[in-house]
Design a protein around this motif. Structure first.
Motif, PDB file in Angstrom:
ATOM      1  N   ASP A  37       1.145  -1.311   0.106  1.00  0.00           N
ATOM      2  CA  ASP A  37       0.115   0.076  -0.056  1.00  0.00           C
ATOM      3  C   ASP A  37       1.095   0.867  -0.143  1.00  0.00           C
ATOM      4  O   ASP A  37       0.552   2.808   0.397  1.00  0.00           O
TER       5      ASP A  37
ATOM      6  N   TYR B 202      -0.115  -0.886  -4.809  1.00  0.00           N
ATOM      7  CA  TYR B 202      -1.733  -2.051  -5.273  1.00  0.00           C
ATOM      8  C   TYR B 202      -1.478  -0.315  -6.348  1.00  0.00           C
ATOM      9  O   TYR B 202      -1.816   0.842  -6.317  1.00  0.00           O
TER      10      TYR B 202
ATOM     11  N   SER C  69      -4.781  -0.580 -10.243  1.00  0.00           N
ATOM     12  CA  SER C  69      -5.328  -0.909 -11.280  1.00  0.00           C
ATOM     13  C   SER C  69      -5.214  -0.391 -12.878  1.00  0.00           C
ATOM     14  O   SER C  69      -4.801   1.120 -12.399  1.00  0.00           O
TER      15      SER C  69
ATOM     16  N   GLY D 143      -4.337   1.768  -5.565  1.00  0.00           N
ATOM     17  CA  GLY D 143      -5.519   1.634  -4.896  1.00  0.00           C
ATOM     18  C   GLY D 143      -4.802   1.469  -3.662  1.00  0.00           C
ATOM     19  O   GLY D 143      -4.095   1.724  -3.143  1.00  0.00           O
ATOM     20  N   ASP D 144      -5.941   0.486  -2.958  1.00  0.00           N
ATOM     21  CA  ASP D 144      -6.130   0.913  -1.401  1.00  0.00           C
ATOM     22  C   ASP D 144      -5.651  -0.498  -0.330  1.00  0.00           C
ATOM     23  O   ASP D 144      -5.384  -0.394   0.597  1.00  0.00           O
ATOM     24  N   SER D 145      -6.215  -1.039  -0.946  1.00  0.00           N
ATOM     25  CA  SER D 145      -6.264  -2.752  -0.541  1.00  0.00           C
ATOM     26  C   SER D 145      -6.215  -3.741  -1.945  1.00  0.00           C
ATOM     27  O   SER D 145      -5.729  -3.335  -2.828  1.00  0.00           O
TER      28      SER D 145
ATOM     29  N   GLU E 181      -7.108  -6.242  -1.771  1.00  0.00           N
ATOM     30  CA  GLU E 181      -8.149  -6.922  -2.876  1.00  0.00           C
ATOM     31  C   GLU E 181      -8.293  -6.342  -4.194  1.00  0.00           C
ATOM     32  O   GLU E 181      -8.595  -6.984  -5.179  1.00  0.00           O
ATOM     33  N   GLU E 182      -8.582  -4.901  -4.360  1.00  0.00           N
ATOM     34  CA  GLU E 182      -8.662  -4.436  -5.627  1.00  0.00           C
ATOM     35  C   GLU E 182      -7.148  -4.607  -6.091  1.00  0.00           C
ATOM     36  O   GLU E 182      -7.590  -4.457  -7.653  1.00  0.00           O
ATOM     37  N   ASP E 183      -6.416  -4.880  -5.553  1.00  0.00           N
ATOM     38  CA  ASP E 183      -4.813  -5.090  -6.370  1.00  0.00           C
ATOM     39  C   ASP E 183      -4.986  -6.603  -6.997  1.00  0.00           C
ATOM     40  O   ASP E 183      -4.950  -6.829  -8.192  1.00  0.00           O
TER      41      ASP E 183
ATOM     42  N   VAL F 249      -8.152  -8.248  -8.069  1.00  0.00           N
ATOM     43  CA  VAL F 249      -8.982  -7.990  -8.937  1.00  0.00           C
ATOM     44  C   VAL F 249      -8.482  -7.943 -10.232  1.00  0.00           C
ATOM     45  O   VAL F 249      -9.214  -8.080 -11.282  1.00  0.00           O
ATOM     46  N   ARG F 250      -7.813  -6.795 -10.238  1.00  0.00           N
ATOM     47  CA  ARG F 250      -7.471  -6.368 -11.141  1.00  0.00           C
ATOM     48  C   ARG F 250      -6.432  -7.024 -12.102  1.00  0.00           C
ATOM     49  O   ARG F 250      -6.006  -6.391 -13.959  1.00  0.00           O
TER      50      ARG F 250
END
Length: 488
Positions: A68, A117, A119, A134-136, A138-140, A142-143
């Motif tokens: 992060d 992180y 996208s 990104g900030d999480s 999980e966001e990282d 999924v991309r």
């Protein structure tokens, strides 16, 4: 490694055991780095291909991390710790580093990439992706391109993070996307080629919905730069199962956009079925060339094998007697090879070498059962130059006939040619064929200075050397003077 979504611990115990062993091996470096991030108030996780390879039991010393921390913070943490740091990818959120460490009593060098992180997505016109942080984690994840690359291990606690079922897909040897394949390929169309590349590298199957999206969106690959396409093609070709990846590129229509010469080899057979499928022949030649490699994958040889017959569609003729001919397809193919490889931004040297092999791949077929003169053998060696060993391999690989007698005869004939080359090399130093007189000697003998005449004289003496073999000094001088007198 605890996992919140663990449904069947026993089914994946072997995979987990391998991963634990691999992660323990790199722990002296990974944990040390993670603690530094933790002390600075940031998270760090091993991610993507590194986790996939750990689960496969093949993690190397190239480690990918995600965090992060923003790139400027990553640099502050890494610079005092690493042996070298580079910022080549920092515009895309990636900081590179090298760390040398003692692991299991052996000094090892680790190549590390730490990416914030993020996208990224292409718009409809740009060849460069837009990157946003990104900030999480999980966001990282999924991309990322495929579920088997969308796993992470949080450090230093070694918590396994797998929100998209990557381990199950790894166990099933299947490539799926974390989200819909349409969204994934829209974000980065190069992922369609990466699907083919990973299928070839890992010998995995590609999920039907992913194949369908690749087929529907194939034209989108044209927004990607030639350099990125080339790099993926290289990785595919240098893999263990390139046929698998190439077949996927052709079947989905991607190859029509990045390497159209390959699907063009799927020639329709003539009504008498008198010539074989050039496309299938090409893939067999590639695999046979791979079997002859001695020091690992050879990109030059594999490209030559893949492209050696691309001139056939343009030169195909149906003869009056019902035969099908491809006259001069090697010359046409060499020009096509040069054009395609140049468009894919290959180096000038590689373009030159591969197109030369394509041009020469039929030369042996004039050898018959050994009717070549010593002069012809010398020219064969001279024309191949440093590519001779690869030309041997390409020529042998180009025999895909199912007629065992014909195949054996071709193999014997080439054995004979190689023996003659070896004998002449021993006698004449064929690897460095040059005239019996050099440029300075030519100028001294003819009493002239530098100029075009020296090049012409040199060429004359080289032809004489190729035709007759080595000459005594006096004989070479006499031949040169006779030639010069004829020039007027």
């Amino acid at each position: 490694m605890p996992n919140a979504n663990e449904d069947n611990p026993s089914a994946l115990s072997q995979v987990q055991h391998r991963a634990v062993s691999e992660l323990l091996r790199v722990s002296p470096v990974a944990d040390d780095l993670a603690l530094r991030f933790q002390e600075a108030g940031f998270s760090l996780a091993l991610v993507g291909g590194s986790v996939r390879d750990a689960l496969l039991g093949r993690l190397g010393n190239d480690l990918d991390f995600t965090t992060d921390a923003r790139p400027e913070d990553v640099l502050k943490i890494v610079r005092p710790w690493a042996d070298a740091v580079w910022e080549v990818g920092i515009a895309f959120g990636t900081v590179g580093a090298q760390k040398d460490a003692l692991v299991d009593g052996v000094q090892q060098s680790f190549q590390i990439e730490i990416t914030t992180y993020r996208s990224e997505a292409y718009d409809r016109t740009s060849r460069k992706p837009e990157v946003s942080y990104g900030d999480s984690i999980e966001e990282d994840l999924v991309r990322r391109d495929f579920t088997v690359n969308a796993m992470a291990v949080a450090l230093p606690e070694k918590k396994f993070i797998d929100p998209h079922g990557g381990r199950d897909d790894l166990a099933a040897r299947v490539l799926r996307t974390p989200g819909t394949p349409e969204q994934s390929f829209s974000d980065d169309p190069l992922r369609m080629m990466r699907a083919a590349r990973f299928a070839a590298q890992l010998d995995f199957e590609v999920a039907p919905d992913v194949v369908a999206a690749m087929t529907d969106m194939a034209g989108r690959i044209e927004i990607v730069s030639a350099e990125r396409v080339r790099d993926e093609l290289n990785k595919l070709l240098l893999s263990t199962h390139p046929r698998k990846g190439l077949t996927l590129l052709v079947d989905t229509g991607l190859s029509a956009h990045v390497l159209p010469e390959l699907p063009a080899l799927r020639l329709e057979r003539d009504e008498h079925h008198r010539h074989k499928d050039v496309y299938d022949h090409t893939l067999i030649v590639l695999e046979q060339a791979m079997a002859l490699e001695e020091n690992g994958p050879d990109l030059t040889l594999r490209l030559a094998a893949l492209l050696h017959d691309i001139g056939k569609p343009r030169t195909r003729r149906f003869e009056n007697d019902g035969r099908v001919s491809f006259h001069h397809h090697e010359m046409v193919g060499a020009k096509m090879t040069k054009k395609r490889m140049s468009e894919l931004k290959y180096s000038n040297e590689l373009v030159k070498d591969v197109s030369r092999l394509v041009e020469l791949h039929l030369r042996f077929h004039g050898y018959g059962t050994g009717e070549w003169t010593d002069s012809a053998v010398r020219r064969y060696v001279r024309d191949a130059g440093p590519l001779l060993d690869r030309l041997h391999k390409l020529t042998r690989s180009d025999c895909t006939t199912r007629n065992k007698r014909k195949a054996a005869a071709l193999s014997r004939a080439y054995d004979g040619l190689e023996e003659r080359i070896a004998q002449l090399q021993e006698q004449e130093e064929l690897d460095a064929i040059r005239p019996d007189l050099d440029g300075n000697q030519i100028m001294e003998i003819l009493g002239i200075g530098p100029g075009p005449a020296i090049g012409q004289a040199y060429k004359f003496l080289l032809e004489l050397r190729l035709e007759n073999g080595p000459m005594e000094h006096d004989a070479a001088v006499a031949a040169l003077k006779e030639w010069w007198a004829e020039q007027g």
